[in-house]
Structures are given as structure tokens and as C-alpha cells.
Motif scaffolding. Structure first.
Motif, PDB file in Angstrom:
ATOM      1  N   PHE A   1      11.862 -20.234   9.214  1.00 16.42           N
ATOM      2  CA  PHE A   1      10.923 -20.120  10.250  1.00 16.42           C
ATOM      3  C   PHE A   1       9.482 -20.080   9.479  1.00 16.42           C
ATOM      4  CE2 PHE A   1      13.300 -16.338   8.382  1.00 16.42           C
ATOM      5  CZ  PHE A   1      12.258 -15.672   7.727  1.00 16.42           C
ATOM      6  N   LEU A   2       9.355 -20.456   8.380  1.00 17.76           N
ATOM      7  CA  LEU A   2       8.169 -20.425   7.828  1.00 17.76           C
ATOM      8  C   LEU A   2       7.953 -21.773   6.783  1.00 17.76           C
ATOM      9  CD1 LEU A   2       7.514 -16.702   6.824  1.00 17.76           C
ATOM     10  CD2 LEU A   2       6.016 -18.070   8.568  1.00 17.76           C
TER      11      LEU A   2
ATOM     12  N   ILE B   1       2.641 -20.236   2.879  1.00 17.38           N
ATOM     13  CA  ILE B   1       1.965 -19.668   4.295  1.00 17.38           C
ATOM     14  C   ILE B   1       0.534 -19.199   3.917  1.00 17.38           C
ATOM     15  CG2 ILE B   1       4.553 -19.388   5.018  1.00 17.38           C
ATOM     16  CD1 ILE B   1       3.933 -16.341   3.897  1.00 17.38           C
TER      17      ILE B   1
ATOM     18  N   ALA C   1       7.077 -24.851  16.497  1.00 18.77           N
ATOM     19  CA  ALA C   1       6.057 -24.282  16.672  1.00 18.77           C
ATOM     20  C   ALA C   1       5.393 -24.826  17.838  1.00 18.77           C
ATOM     21  CB  ALA C   1       5.507 -24.553  15.333  1.00 18.77           C
TER      22      ALA C   1
ATOM     23  N   ARG D   1       9.053 -15.179  18.969  1.00 20.54           N
ATOM     24  CA  ARG D   1       8.258 -14.296  17.642  1.00 20.54           C
ATOM     25  C   ARG D   1       8.809 -12.920  17.569  1.00 20.54           C
ATOM     26  NH1 ARG D   1       3.520 -16.881  16.347  1.00 20.54           N
ATOM     27  NH2 ARG D   1       3.173 -18.888  17.319  1.00 20.54           N
TER      28      ARG D   1
ATOM     29  N   LEU E   1      11.879 -12.886  15.617  1.00 21.46           N
ATOM     30  CA  LEU E   1      11.505 -12.959  14.082  1.00 21.46           C
ATOM     31  C   LEU E   1      10.926 -11.879  13.617  1.00 21.46           C
ATOM     32  CD1 LEU E   1      10.153 -16.668  13.758  1.00 21.46           C
ATOM     33  CD2 LEU E   1      12.300 -15.860  13.193  1.00 21.46           C
TER      34      LEU E   1
ATOM     35  N   LEU F   1       3.356 -10.112   6.958  1.00 18.98           N
ATOM     36  CA  LEU F   1       3.981 -10.755   8.081  1.00 18.98           C
ATOM     37  C   LEU F   1       4.308 -10.005   9.253  1.00 18.98           C
ATOM     38  CD1 LEU F   1       5.982 -13.335   5.951  1.00 18.98           C
ATOM     39  CD2 LEU F   1       4.220 -14.131   7.578  1.00 18.98           C
TER      40      LEU F   1
ATOM     41  N   ILE G   1       3.634 -12.689  11.713  1.00 18.15           N
ATOM     42  CA  ILE G   1       4.540 -13.556  12.302  1.00 18.15           C
ATOM     43  C   ILE G   1       4.387 -13.494  14.150  1.00 18.15           C
ATOM     44  CG2 ILE G   1       6.611 -11.789  12.800  1.00 18.15           C
ATOM     45  CD1 ILE G   1       6.991 -15.343  11.200  1.00 18.15           C
TER      46      ILE G   1
ATOM     47  N   ARG H   1       1.199 -16.330  13.981  1.00 25.66           N
ATOM     48  CA  ARG H   1       1.071 -17.417  13.315  1.00 25.66           C
ATOM     49  C   ARG H   1       1.301 -18.818  14.023  1.00 25.66           C
ATOM     50  NH1 ARG H   1       0.879 -16.458   7.557  1.00 25.66           N
ATOM     51  NH2 ARG H   1       1.141 -18.889   7.456  1.00 25.66           N
TER      52      ARG H   1
ATOM     53  N   ALA I   1       4.612 -20.645  12.819  1.00 32.34           N
ATOM     54  CA  ALA I   1       5.895 -20.089  12.765  1.00 32.34           C
ATOM     55  C   ALA I   1       7.020 -20.878  13.823  1.00 32.34           C
ATOM     56  CB  ALA I   1       6.061 -18.706  13.112  1.00 32.34           C
TER      57      ALA I   1
END
Length: 302
Positions: free
Chosen positions: A171-172, A176, A235, A242, A245, A271, A280, A283, A286
Motif C-alpha cells: 500500500f505504500l 514515503i 492511487a 483509505r 488501510l 501515517l 494514510i 496521502r 497510497a
């Protein structure tokens, strides 16, 4: 499925998060249940066709073992409209969610619920042409014994479908912009340590080579294939993904704290910050990429 041996997890409190998580996988789960439907389509001689629906007469009862909030139970009810779907879980609150979800989808009367603990209550569940279990077997000390028991619940020609492992969620990106690059890889390594510790602490914990087709064969079944179904949300993510996550990282922050250094824990805190642009929930980089692997096998007992 909630499990007495993971007493530190309040599954009922996680009900909304579990439902949100399962909904992120809906396209993959729809494809998976269609694959199962085709495995169970039979002609009058009992031979699999993999084509059009004699399935109404072929499948009359389906067990969803470790059903959680009932997302998959309801999918199975749509896929097998002539069958009784029985959602089986230990947590009453999750079974309440299943009944509510079934009612919203006009499935009341098609999706039944049964509270049961595994493996103790397995004999009370009856038999079925299809048994589905998703990420429940690994919560039982002796995984092979669990598969052996599940196999005895299959009717002749029935299929056992076991969803285990698959691809850990990504997921990232690697870097980051906060903390050391490579956080995701370190989370994966810590999660493996945590998983091993959980398995070791289970009553009756038995080490086994997790070759699921071989384990299904050992249970007296004939493997009918393994398939992996992709969940891919690129993304920029929509809000439900989101929120999933954010829930996922919140649980990881608690679960993996003993296995991570302070710098990585601080990065997780950044995050999880609800208002920070680095969080998160905000972002732009993500994403959500994962895969569900399902192992199937058929009972050929006359």
C-alpha cells in the motif's frame, strides 16, 4: 473467524472494519465464487462440466466456516441461489452483522447463521456440497487435523475451498518521505514473526509444511486446483479503501510493536495521524494491492 485462542483480539469490536476490508476484495471474491460455481456444476452422470447451471440441483447446502460479518456468505447466496448458506462463526456480534447484511440484500431465509467454535463444534454443523473457509484454519493449532475434520463434512463430490496466505497487502512506495525507506518490507518481516509466535502459542500447536494441496490430499480429498485472485486499487484511493488501510495500520501498530524499532513505530504514528497530509487518510501515493489464494479439493467418497 473469531477464535478463543486469539483472546487478545476483540473480533466483535472489529466487525465494521472487517466488513469494510472484505468489501475492498469484492471483485476478486466474485470471481472466486464464480470459479467455485463452475467447479460444482455437474451433468446427470456427476461429471464436472464447468459450463452452464445444473448447479441449482447440484448444490443444496454451503458452509462458510469463519464467516465474520457475512460478506462472503452473501456472495455465495447470490452464486448458489438454490442452496442454503450457513454462516458459521463464534462471535454473536459478527453473526448479527451477517443477518443484517443478508436482509439488506433480500437474502433473509437464504443465509442462516450458526454460532460454533472450531474445532470443538465441527460435528454439529452437518454436511454440505461446498465448504468455504477463509483465513480460519491457521488459527487452529493442528491445521492438518482441521482439514481432516472439514473433509468429513463434505458430501460425495463436494468441494472444500481454503483461502490461506496469498500475497501480503502492498500500500505504500518504498520511500514515503518519513522514516527509513523500506517500511513495508520491515512490516512484512515483523508480521511473519508475530504470526509464528501466534501459531506457537496455540493449544495443540503442530508444525506442518504449509503445502495446502498436499494437506488437502492428506485429508483424503482430490485437489481440483489452486487459483489466486487479485485486488488492485491504484492511487489515488477512494475513502473506503483509505479507511480500511487506516484500520489495518492501527491493528499492525498494536500487533507488531514488540517486533519494530522506535523509528518505525514513530513512522506508523505519522501515517495514522488523521489530520496530517503525510497520513494514510490523505496521502496521494497510497494504493491497495493484494491477492487471495484459494486451494480446492473434492471429496470422492461414494
Amino acid at each position: 473467524m473469531s477464535n478463543p485462542h486469539t483472546a487478545d483480539v476483540d473480533w466483535e469490536a472489529l466487525g465494521a472494519a472487517l466488513e469494510c476490508e472484505a468489501e475492498q476484495h469484492l471483485p476478486a471474491l466474485e470471481a472466486a465464487t464464480e470459479w467455485l460455481r463452475r467447479l460444482l456444476v455437474t451433468d446427470p452422470a456427476g461429471d464436472p462440466l464447468g459450463a452452464e447451471p445444473a448447479v441449482g440441483s447440484a448444490v443444496t447446502r454451503v458452509l462458510d466456516i469463519g464467516s465474520g460479518p457475512g460478506v462472503i456468505s452473501c456472495l455465495l447466496a447470490h452464486r448458489f441461489p438454490g442452496a442454503e448458506i450457513v454462516a458459521v462463526d463464534q462471535a454473536p456480534g459478527l453473526l448479527d452483522r451477517t443477518r443484517a447484511r443478508a436482509a439488506r440484500q433480500d437474502l433473509t431465509g437464504k443465509v442462516a447463521t450458526q454460532q460454533a467454535a472450531l474445532p470443538e463444534d465441527l460435528d454439529s454443523l452437518g454436511t454440505a456440497e461446498l465448504i468455504w473457509t477463509s483465513h480460519a484454519v491457521h488459527h487452529l493449532g493442528d491445521q492438518q487435523a482441521a482439514l481432516d475434520s472439514l473433509s468429513t463434512r463434505l458430501r460425495p463430490g463436494g468441494v472444500l475451498a481454503v483461502a490461506e496466505r496469498g500475497l501480503t497487502a502492498r500500500f505504500l512506495p518504498r520511500d514515503i518521505g518519513i522514516g527509513r525507506p523500506g517500511l513495508q518490507a520491515r512490516l512484512d518481516a515483523a508480521a511473519e514473526e508475530s504470526f509464528t509466535a501466534m501459531r506457537t502459542a496455540l493449544p495443540g500447536s503442530t508444525s506442518t509444511v504449509e503445502d495446502w494441496p498436499a494437506m488437502l490430499s492428506h485429508a483424503g480429498l482430490v485437489p481440483t486446483g489452486t487459483r489466486t485472485f487479485l485486488t488492485d486499487h491504484p492511487a489515488p484511493l477512494a475513502l473506503p479503501a483509505r479507511e480500511h488501510l487506516h484500520n489495518h495500520l492501527t491493528r499492525l501498530r498494536h500487533q507488531l510493536a514488540p517486533y519494530l524499532d522506535e523509528e518505525d513505530l514513530t513512522t506508523l504514528d505519522h501515517l495514522l495521524h488523521g489530520d496530517a497530509c503525510t497520513g494514510i487518510l490523505w496521502r496521494p501515493d497510497a494504493f491497495f494491492l493484494t491477492a487471495t489464494t484459494i486451494h480446492t479439493a473434492r471429496s470422492c467418497t461414494p
